[in-house]
Design an enzyme around this catalytic site. Structure first.
Site, short mmCIF file in Angstrom:
data_model
loop_
_atom_site.label_atom_id
_atom_site.label_comp_id
_atom_site.label_asym_id
_atom_site.label_seq_id
_atom_site.Cartn_x
_atom_site.Cartn_y
_atom_site.Cartn_z
CG ASP A 193 -0.45 0.29 2.49
OD1 ASP A 193 0.67 0.43 2.75
OD2 ASP A 193 -1.24 0.33 3.50
CB ILE A 194 0.29 4.60 -1.27
CG1 ILE A 194 -0.09 3.92 -2.67
CG2 ILE A 194 0.92 5.93 -1.36
CD1 ILE A 194 -0.92 4.89 -3.44
CD GLU A 236 -4.60 3.67 1.65
OE1 GLU A 236 -4.00 3.58 3.03
OE2 GLU A 236 -5.57 3.46 1.25
#
Length: 323
Positions: A193-194, A236
């Site tokens: 994930d970001i 995300e």
């Protein structure tokens, strides 16, 4: 009077024969044309006098001769009717399609019936072929199939990133889990994930956040091999199934992707958005009872990356005793 009636009947029969909206062709045992009705004349542009006693395959070299002879011979020998449908053979005679409703088809789709014609001794010396124009049916079916295919694709695709959506990706992972377990092969699952994605939304707005997700998905697609399966897991968070990939191969892929994203900022209007990702890897292990346990293992590795500094790659096998 009876003679007049007979002549009238013959006239009616000939009139129907030439105006009926199906093709009627009679061939002899040597595949020479004996009868050619108005439908065939109109669509081929050849008069009955031009085709009579001519070899069918000389007249129409586009006919699949081997297939046609096989079909016709069974009728001659077995004395039974035979049928063909456009799904198996789109057409026998390559006639152009002039119908405005089905203008998308270049050629007429055809169904056909092969009928044995016996003489007074019960021998089959001729066969009659009836040609039906089924272009409307064929085109409508093809369009429906294409529409269903598109709808299926839409139902399996995340609309923002155009990656597989969570449901479809997880279905494919389940299949891969069973395949790998059965073949005793190797496969790796990667979740990332970001980092600090909420800050992107807070600083630049949700439209910028959407653009950032599209950008990450685009970078991910460039890194994938043909056999890899990528999806958006939610928010995300992204997932990749790396088929036939061991731990070392998965680490190489993950590090390459992490560096690519770190050095490739997204643009939104006048803003430049620098991003980094945290990655978790879980290689297939027989200890996983089902694919959900496999996902949980990768998720634990991801959590470890986030807890120990972010912008890094962790492997479940290396941290499972601490997880």
């Amino acid at each position: 009077m009876p003679a007049d009636l007979d002549l009238n009947e013959i006239h009616w029969l000939m009139d129907m024969f030439n105006t009926v909206d199906v093709g009627l062709v009679v061939l002899d045992r040597d595949y020479k044309v004996c009868v050619w009705n108005g439908f065939m004349e109109n669509h081929s542009g050849l008069l009955p006098s031009a085709v009579k006693d001519k070899d069918l395959f000389d007249l129409f070299p586009a006919i699949d001769e081997k297939w046609f002879r096989s079909k016709a011979e069974s009728v001659f020998v077995l004395k039974n009717r035979s049928f063909t449908i456009w799904e198996q053979q789109p057409y026998i005679f390559r006639f152009k399609n002039y119908r405005p409703i089905t203008g998308k088809a270049d050629y007429m789709y055809q169904n056909a019936t092969f009928i044995p014609l016996t003489n007074v001794r019960g021998e089959v010396e001729h066969i009659c072929i009836i040609i039906y124009d089924v272009t409307d049916i064929a085109v409508n079916k093809k369009e429906l199939e294409e529409l269903n295919k598109k709808l299926e694709q839409v139902s399996q695709t995340d609309s923002l990133t155009q990656l597989a959506n969570r449901g479809h990706w997880e279905h494919l992972l389940h299949q891969e889990f069973l395949r790998t377990k059965r073949s005793e092969g190797c496969c790796s699952l990667l979740i990332f994930d970001i980092d600090h994605f909420k800050k992107v939304n807070d600083d630049f707005g949700h439209s910028a956040g959407d653009e950032a997700l599209r950008h990450i998905a685009s970078l991910l697609k460039t890194a994938l091999r043909e056999t890899d399966i990528a999806g958006r897991y939610g928010g995300e968070e992204f997932v990749v199934t790396l088929l036939d990939t061991d731990k070392q191969g998965a680490i190489v892929f993950a590090e390459r992707l992490r560096q690519l994203i770190e050095t490739s900022p997204a643009k939104y209007k006048e803003h430049t958005m620098h991003m980094a990702i945290s990655v978790g890897i879980a290689c297939f292990d027989n200890e996983f009872k089902d694919h959900e346990r496999w996902i949980e293992a990768a998720d634990k590795a991801l959590y470890h990356s986030k807890e120990t500094g972010r912008n890094k790659v962790s492997v479940y096998a290396d941290i499972k005793n601490d997880a």
